[in-house]
Design a protein around this motif. Sequence first.
Motif, mmCIF file in Angstrom:
data_model
loop_
_atom_site.group_PDB
_atom_site.id
_atom_site.type_symbol
_atom_site.label_atom_id
_atom_site.label_comp_id
_atom_site.label_asym_id
_atom_site.label_seq_id
_atom_site.Cartn_x
_atom_site.Cartn_y
_atom_site.Cartn_z
ATOM 1 N N LYS A 166 0.906 3.788 -2.820
ATOM 2 C CA LYS A 166 0.720 5.265 -2.828
ATOM 3 C C LYS A 166 1.901 6.161 -3.056
ATOM 4 N N ASP A 174 -7.206 6.087 0.037
ATOM 5 C CA ASP A 174 -7.180 6.594 1.204
ATOM 6 C C ASP A 174 -5.905 7.000 1.705
ATOM 7 N N ALA A 224 -6.351 2.863 -2.814
ATOM 8 C CA ALA A 224 -5.329 2.769 -1.705
ATOM 9 C C ALA A 224 -4.816 4.416 -2.412
ATOM 10 N N ILE A 277 -3.437 6.049 4.451
ATOM 11 C CA ILE A 277 -2.156 5.215 4.241
ATOM 12 C C ILE A 277 -1.017 6.203 4.034
ATOM 13 N N LYS A 305 0.641 -1.450 0.016
ATOM 14 C CA LYS A 305 0.393 0.107 -0.161
ATOM 15 C C LYS A 305 0.675 1.582 -0.063
ATOM 16 N N ARG A 363 -7.742 -1.636 -6.944
ATOM 17 C CA ARG A 363 -7.015 -1.990 -5.569
ATOM 18 C C ARG A 363 -6.137 -0.782 -6.042
#
Length: 386
Positions: A19, A54, A51, A57, A15, A47
């Motif tokens: 990022k 989010d 990420a 992260i 993750k 997916r």
Amino acid sequence: MAARNKAGALTDEEKPIVKALLAKGWRNQDIQALVNVGRAATINSARITEAKNDATIIAAGDEELEFYKIRKDSYDPKTGLNLFDHERLIRAREAMVLAVQVFNSPALRFKAEVFTMLTNVAWTYLLHEYYERKKVKIVGNDGRSLLLSQMIGRQDCPLSKGMKENLRALKILRDDVEHKLLGRADTKWLGLFQACCLNFDKAICDLFSPRLTLSHDLSFAIQFTKMNFEQLATLNRYEIPAHIDALDARLTEGMTEAQIADLEYQFRVVYTLDAVTKSRAHFQFVQPDSAEGKDIRNVLVQHRMADHLYPHKPSNVVALVRERTGKGFSLHNHTQAWRKFGARPQQGSAQPENTKRDYCVYHAAHKDYTYSDQWVDFLVAEVNDE
């Protein structure tokens, strides 16, 4: 709604990497392609988007990101092995490849010595990887890792009995290398060495992945001279020192004939000469269990015929046929049978040894006949045939 595949989700390690790549302007499909290298379960573009959205992260640093890319670049597309994650398996394969290359090299003389040492390394790495994945402690408090002999002696060792016996024999050879000169004894243990290679390939494929097979990387050795059977026979007879013969006896000490005959302990082939044109091969391999293979074996082991291939006296044959058919069968019936099917000559024949070798053999020393398991099977089938 279908359940999501957890294996196809980003890991906690991946993750921050995703990022960071997004922050550097990488496209979703490029990130997806990089992350999926070497992955058993691939991720999809969704997916990456998750990420990206989010906020919890934290992006990985430049050093961590650079190492991640180096790691991904080190994957072997054929085997799926990675130098950073699968170092033992890579070393195990390379040690076995090197052992075979050294043995096949016409420029090297210390073949048996080097082969036994390198194969010991290959098998040790292989089983270390297996036990570490099983959460078994492979390094003791003294800092020394489990020896190969210790691992094949464990109750949970995944190798077959024949494989373990083969490795024990190679250990004896390897240990003697440290103290003795083996001389020109390489050809004496070819069966052991070949079985070791085949066992290794089977083990690494069964325990880890069929992608790790060495069968695509290694082939038959090429030589510039024709095989001369007389030379080979002379070599085996006269060039093996006494201490090598003594060592050879130690390899099979305490083993049964069935264990010695196990192809995982010692690989064997039979060469037969073929009368064919020059454009075709003059050697052929024969399966041991085929009818032709059994006939050849009968010739090659004549010194053991009576005891091993023809163990039954007439009374034993009668008892076995009765037991297996549940029907009456007498010595008189047995005499009728061998006369009808020509298993052996009549009493008083000038050539009593002219038997059907599948069924019967004559003993000149005590002038009688004994019979094979095949004869018993044949009679059982005949008696059961209404």
